[in-house]
Design a protein around this motif. Sequence first.
Motif, PDB file in Angstrom:
ATOM      1  N   TYR A 113     -40.074 -21.287 109.498  1.00 60.54           N
ATOM      2  CA  TYR A 113     -40.488 -20.725 110.500  1.00 60.54           C
ATOM      3  C   TYR A 113     -41.204 -21.389 111.684  1.00 60.54           C
ATOM      4  O   TYR A 113     -42.327 -21.924 111.706  1.00 60.54           O
ATOM      5  N   THR A 117     -36.510 -22.226 115.725  1.00 66.10           N
ATOM      6  CA  THR A 117     -35.640 -21.248 115.369  1.00 66.10           C
ATOM      7  C   THR A 117     -35.804 -19.799 115.861  1.00 66.10           C
ATOM      8  O   THR A 117     -35.233 -18.924 115.165  1.00 66.10           O
ATOM      9  N   VAL A 119     -35.721 -17.049 118.423  1.00 64.03           N
ATOM     10  CA  VAL A 119     -34.835 -16.497 119.553  1.00 64.03           C
ATOM     11  C   VAL A 119     -36.056 -15.678 120.508  1.00 64.03           C
ATOM     12  O   VAL A 119     -36.486 -14.753 120.161  1.00 64.03           O
ATOM     13  N   ASN A 124     -39.902 -10.041 123.038  1.00 66.65           N
ATOM     14  CA  ASN A 124     -41.006 -10.876 122.505  1.00 66.65           C
ATOM     15  C   ASN A 124     -41.473 -11.912 123.363  1.00 66.65           C
ATOM     16  O   ASN A 124     -41.892 -13.287 122.931  1.00 66.65           O
ATOM     17  N   GLY A 152     -41.121  -6.671 110.533  1.00 67.68           N
ATOM     18  CA  GLY A 152     -39.930  -7.391 110.788  1.00 67.68           C
ATOM     19  C   GLY A 152     -39.505  -7.819 112.029  1.00 67.68           C
ATOM     20  O   GLY A 152     -38.335  -8.289 112.261  1.00 67.68           O
ATOM     21  N   LEU A 153     -40.335  -7.558 112.749  1.00 60.98           N
ATOM     22  CA  LEU A 153     -40.197  -8.274 114.341  1.00 60.98           C
ATOM     23  C   LEU A 153     -40.492  -9.492 114.624  1.00 60.98           C
ATOM     24  O   LEU A 153     -40.278 -10.024 115.634  1.00 60.98           O
ATOM     25  N   GLY A 154     -40.957 -10.367 113.780  1.00 61.49           N
ATOM     26  CA  GLY A 154     -41.326 -11.719 114.141  1.00 61.49           C
ATOM     27  C   GLY A 154     -42.647 -12.156 114.060  1.00 61.49           C
ATOM     28  O   GLY A 154     -42.954 -13.588 114.552  1.00 61.49           O
ATOM     29  N   LYS A 155     -43.800 -11.678 113.854  1.00 63.66           N
ATOM     30  CA  LYS A 155     -45.248 -11.854 114.061  1.00 63.66           C
ATOM     31  C   LYS A 155     -45.340 -13.018 113.125  1.00 63.66           C
ATOM     32  O   LYS A 155     -45.820 -14.081 113.428  1.00 63.66           O
ATOM     33  N   THR A 156     -44.873 -13.031 111.776  1.00 61.64           N
ATOM     34  CA  THR A 156     -45.225 -13.875 110.537  1.00 61.64           C
ATOM     35  C   THR A 156     -44.315 -15.164 111.366  1.00 61.64           C
ATOM     36  O   THR A 156     -45.004 -16.535 111.407  1.00 61.64           O
ATOM     37  N   HIS A 157     -43.191 -15.031 111.726  1.00 59.75           N
ATOM     38  CA  HIS A 157     -42.496 -16.202 112.140  1.00 59.75           C
ATOM     39  C   HIS A 157     -43.211 -17.096 113.348  1.00 59.75           C
ATOM     40  O   HIS A 157     -43.311 -18.245 113.242  1.00 59.75           O
ATOM     41  N   ILE A 313     -35.663  -7.093 112.487  1.00 61.98           N
ATOM     42  CA  ILE A 313     -35.000  -8.202 112.516  1.00 61.98           C
ATOM     43  C   ILE A 313     -34.588  -8.648 111.152  1.00 61.98           C
ATOM     44  O   ILE A 313     -33.656  -9.308 110.838  1.00 61.98           O
ATOM     45  N   ARG A 314     -35.588  -8.363 110.292  1.00 62.29           N
ATOM     46  CA  ARG A 314     -35.420  -8.624 108.784  1.00 62.29           C
ATOM     47  C   ARG A 314     -33.974  -7.939 108.395  1.00 62.29           C
ATOM     48  O   ARG A 314     -33.078  -8.337 107.652  1.00 62.29           O
ATOM     49  N   GLU A 317     -30.894  -9.666 109.575  1.00 58.83           N
ATOM     50  CA  GLU A 317     -30.577 -10.807 108.848  1.00 58.83           C
ATOM     51  C   GLU A 317     -30.041 -10.433 107.320  1.00 58.83           C
ATOM     52  O   GLU A 317     -29.117 -11.104 106.909  1.00 58.83           O
TER      53      GLU A 317
END
Length: 449
Positions: A113, A117, A119, A124, A152-157, A313-314, A317
């Motif tokens: 993460y 990587t 996008v 966002n 699954g929208l990218g917060k953790t990433h 997003i999860r 993938e």
Amino acid sequence: DEILLNLKEEHEITDVSFKTWLLPLKVYAVDGEKAIVTVPDVEFLGYIRKKYGFLLKITIEEVTGFECSVDFVVENQIQKETAPAPAGNTLITNSVNPVSQSAIITANLNPKYIFDTFVVGANNNLAHAASLAVAESPGEIYNPLFIYGGVGLGKTHLMHSIGHFILKNNPHAKVLYVTSEKFTNELIDAIRNKNNFSPTEFREKYRNNDVLLIDDIQFIIGKESTQEEFFHTFNALYEAKKQIIISSDKPPKEIETLEERLRSRFEWGLTVDIQSPDYETRMAILRKKEEMEGYNIDNEVIKYIATNIKSNIRELEGALTKIVALSRLDNKEITVELAEEALKDIISPNDKREITPELVIQVVADHYGLTPLDICSQKRNKEIVYPRQIVMYLCREMVGTPLQMIGKFLGGRDHTTIIHGIDKITADVDKNDTLSNTIEILKKKINPQ
Ligand code: ADP
Ligand code: MG
């Protein structure tokens, strides 16, 4: 171009900072001793001015030999008469500053993460820009940074990306990423003095950081003792000008059981959201994933996935992985037909999330960093057996699935194995506070209302 290139190299600006802040800058006008430069978004005008204004000024002097001041304006707030040629992407070079593996492990960061990587799309871009600004200047501008959005929208990433970026700039920075579940469980241990972990050690661990990232704060809410402890952690860090980054599924004002004093503190800094990705962003994410994994997939198939999987997003993938897995298993080419076959369970006509054994398996697997295949496999290592027993327990409790069915879902186990699993977890929940906390969080993840 020359000025920007010079600035990037002289001041060792990373690729992601360069792309986000500098590449979009355009010269609007040069007037005597003043250069007017346009910035795309009003939100970050102040930040760019403060962070890069001076650097730009001295670089202009270095490159052109003329002294000039720099002023920034927002692009869509001026008449677009003179459109200068865009700078293009050719200026990007690599600046690598290796970070020790142990620093990454100590900080609890996932190496996958990173900003590179991630996008960036319309859904966002503010959250991305805010994260980058905080990563470049931790503790200085937006404190705390509060990122919210659906699953699954990218917060953790994004949170991990901030951690990596800070360590890259300053390998000695003390960075710590934790989920709010871990924070709570360690607090429970500390209060009980379990594993020789005392309240003093707990405080040292959480307050002695330059950057603290707490993920999914919604799970500590409603627990008074945790809110209390978090309040003190927050204050200690904030007063020492240390950076705090928080994520949640909702903005602070919508978290009902959040104490007022915490709510107002969360709003001291900057709050940004992440929305569901639009079609273009979904395509770009699939392309990026394809490139990273070295797949080569027909455009029609990518379009099919991007058209049918919209919210998460999860899942996007997961769909790609599932298609590739099916094609390898059956030794078939990846076509739209194969994609339809692979995704028939995911793509349901009425996008309603029912609570099913599959959902339970998915959530528990995600929670423990496993895959659903691991859970249903015959593997017998502890790291898998326990989550598998939790699945049995939750299927029984939340779905009411008959024992035989649970066994079937879990790769054909007989009902005595299932009974044993359920009994084991039931007994453990009673005597183990951290497990009961985890179970509570898993239930909220499975059924958010
Ligand atoms: P959240 O924490 O909001 O639930 P995650 O950060 O765990 O979501 O993201 C879910 C998955 O989607 C991760 O594998 C992550 O890498 C991927 N992902 C999310 N947003 C993006 C993005 N903008 N670009 C690339 N991958 C993304
Ligand atoms: Mg997350």
